[in-house]
Design an enzyme around this catalytic site. Structure first.
Site, PDB file in Angstrom:
ATOM      1  N   HIS A  87       0.789  -1.136  -0.003  1.00 20.53           N
ATOM      2  CA  HIS A  87      -0.043  -0.047  -0.233  1.00 20.53           C
ATOM      3  C   HIS A  87       0.776   1.307   0.085  1.00 20.53           C
ATOM      4  O   HIS A  87       0.681   2.073  -0.767  1.00 20.53           O
ATOM      5  CB  HIS A  87      -0.987  -0.019   1.190  1.00 20.53           C
ATOM      6  CG  HIS A  87      -1.968  -0.970   1.058  1.00 20.53           C
ATOM      7  ND1 HIS A  87      -2.383  -1.839   2.008  1.00 20.53           N
ATOM      8  CD2 HIS A  87      -2.934  -1.589  -0.086  1.00 20.53           C
ATOM      9  CE1 HIS A  87      -3.424  -2.856   1.492  1.00 20.53           C
ATOM     10  NE2 HIS A  87      -3.702  -2.250   0.278  1.00 20.53           N
TER      11      HIS A  87
ATOM     12  N   ASP B   5      -5.390  -0.189  -8.115  1.00 21.94           N
ATOM     13  CA  ASP B   5      -5.129  -1.192  -7.001  1.00 21.94           C
ATOM     14  C   ASP B   5      -5.888  -2.460  -7.449  1.00 21.94           C
ATOM     15  O   ASP B   5      -6.969  -2.444  -6.780  1.00 21.94           O
ATOM     16  CB  ASP B   5      -5.120  -0.493  -5.790  1.00 21.94           C
ATOM     17  CG  ASP B   5      -4.992  -1.689  -4.493  1.00 21.94           C
ATOM     18  OD1 ASP B   5      -4.455  -2.599  -4.931  1.00 21.94           O
ATOM     19  OD2 ASP B   5      -5.097  -0.886  -3.249  1.00 21.94           O
ATOM     20  N   SER B   6      -5.553  -3.179  -8.258  1.00 19.04           N
ATOM     21  CA  SER B   6      -6.398  -4.349  -8.636  1.00 19.04           C
ATOM     22  C   SER B   6      -6.030  -5.563  -8.325  1.00 19.04           C
ATOM     23  O   SER B   6      -4.874  -5.806  -7.839  1.00 19.04           O
ATOM     24  CB  SER B   6      -6.634  -4.049 -10.348  1.00 19.04           C
ATOM     25  OG  SER B   6      -5.160  -4.526 -10.743  1.00 19.04           O
ATOM     26  N   THR B   7      -7.074  -6.511  -8.687  1.00 19.53           N
ATOM     27  CA  THR B   7      -6.343  -8.100  -8.637  1.00 19.53           C
ATOM     28  C   THR B   7      -5.866  -8.435  -9.947  1.00 19.53           C
ATOM     29  O   THR B   7      -5.523  -7.416 -10.821  1.00 19.53           O
ATOM     30  CB  THR B   7      -7.763  -9.027  -8.573  1.00 19.53           C
ATOM     31  OG1 THR B   7      -8.787  -8.339  -9.625  1.00 19.53           O
ATOM     32  CG2 THR B   7      -8.633  -8.718  -7.264  1.00 19.53           C
TER      33      THR B   7
HETATM   34  N1  AG3 Z   1      -3.988  -6.254  -5.028  1.00 22.89           N
HETATM   35  C1  AG3 Z   1      -3.856  -7.565  -5.271  1.00 22.89           C
HETATM   36  C2  AG3 Z   1      -2.659  -8.305  -5.976  1.00 22.89           C
HETATM   37  C3  AG3 Z   1      -2.894  -9.225  -6.703  1.00 22.89           C
HETATM   38  C4  AG3 Z   1      -2.454 -10.631  -5.861  1.00 22.89           C
HETATM   39  N2  AG3 Z   1      -2.363 -11.908  -6.528  1.00 22.89           N
HETATM   40  C5  AG3 Z   1      -2.291 -13.125  -6.272  1.00 22.89           C
HETATM   41  N3  AG3 Z   1      -2.549 -13.255  -4.835  1.00 22.89           N
HETATM   42  N4  AG3 Z   1      -2.360 -13.960  -6.785  1.00 22.89           N
HETATM   43  C6  AG3 Z   1      -4.693  -6.320  -3.834  1.00 22.89           C
HETATM   44  C7  AG3 Z   1      -5.271  -5.406  -3.202  1.00 22.89           C
HETATM   45  C8  AG3 Z   1      -4.748  -4.889  -2.131  1.00 22.89           C
HETATM   46  N5  AG3 Z   1      -5.358  -3.483  -1.792  1.00 22.89           N
END
Ligand code: AG3
Length: 282
Positions: free
Chosen positions: A65, A159-161
């Protein structure tokens, strides 16, 4: 929760996995978009997973973050208007709002349930949600940027997946073209860009897409993230009309707020490119 008391995320095609020893499962729901699970782990505090993928743990989310927020904000000379796409757990929002010069933040998260669950299980990430500068919307971020008036924002944080399902469109040319238009001159877009080791091709494609949409400078920053695939993570930045080579170093050194990972030395060091990636991006 596996029968053996461990949570495991297997990394498809990589022959590797992450496991955390669990104390308990405390929440499990299917939202209209995904399955949201919360666990108490033995040594990483609370864990949130979406469709079985690790999103946040208490112990290491500060690295991600802080890097998603502060690198872009200190690279910009006066970041006043910020857009966060995704970011439902609100950890990035909290970091952005630490900057006094930020006047307005729109956060556009597809799944309201992620934020409601975070408010309950990760209250420390949501401490700034009531800040009058913060505006939370629950809708499609791709459409939001498409509809945004030209020059609406100084910074866009994605801030995505992972780039599968609804998030896939956040890594491509059409989306970056909309970001370019929605940004003010010298504005910066930064998106989480997966593992340098596992997803080199994705980072390459992001650089190509940002350059194709007229971003003047493109760079990738690196940081450890021990609960994400390979334990090594990245964010990729594109900047309109200016380079990313300098930052407000004095403001960063004299910042009024606390960080646990990010500082001026980390800012500079994070831009150093490993040789294989440097070559891949030539
Ligand atoms: N952002 C997630 C990144 C992806 C993680 N990927 C995984 N575990 N395969 C997360 C949101 C945090 N604010």
């Amino acid at each position: 929760m596996g029968k053996d008391g461990w949570y495991t995320e297997e990394w498809a095609g990589q022959g590797s996995a992450l496991s955390l020893r669990l104390k308990d499962k405390v929440h499990d729901e299917k939202s209209p978009y995904q399955r949201i699970e919360i666990y108490e782990t033995e040594t990483f505090g609370t864990l949130m997973t979406l469709d079985g993928l690790v999103m946040v743990t208490d112990r290491d989310n500060f690295v991600y973050h802080e890097m998603m927020a502060h690198v872009a904000l200190f690279s910009h000379k006066a970041p006043r208007r910020v857009l966060i796409i995704g970011g439902g757990d609100c950890g990035t929002l909290r970091e952005v709002l630490k900057h006094d010069e930020v006047e307005h933040v729109d956060q556009v998260e597809l799944d309201e349930r992620v934020t409601r669950v975070a408010e309950r299980f990760f209250p420390e990430l949501c401490v700034a949600n009531d800040d009058p500068r913060a505006h939370l919307y629950f809708q499609d971020g791709i459409q939001w940027v498409k509809d945004a008036a030209p020059g609406s924002y100084d910074i866009i944080i994605v801030d995505s997946t992972d780039p599968v399902g609804p998030a896939a469109g956040l890594f491509g040319e059409a989306f970056y073209a909309d970001c370019h238009r929605a940004l003010r001159p010298e504005g910066i877009v930064v998106g989480q860009s997966e593992s340098p080791l596992f997803h080199t091709e994705l980072i390459k494609a992001m650089h190509a897409a940002l350059r194709a949409t007229d971003f003047l400078d493109v760079a990738t920053v690196h940081f450890p993230q021990c609960t994400y695939p390979s334990g090594w993570w990245s964010a990729t930045l594109g900047r309109r009309d200016a380079t990313l080579t300098s930052f407000r170093e004095d403001d960063c050194r004299e910042r009024s707020f606390a960080t646990r990972y990010y500082n001026a030395g980390i800012h500079e060091a994070a831009f150093a490119s490993p040789e294989f990636l440097f070559k891949a991006l030539l």
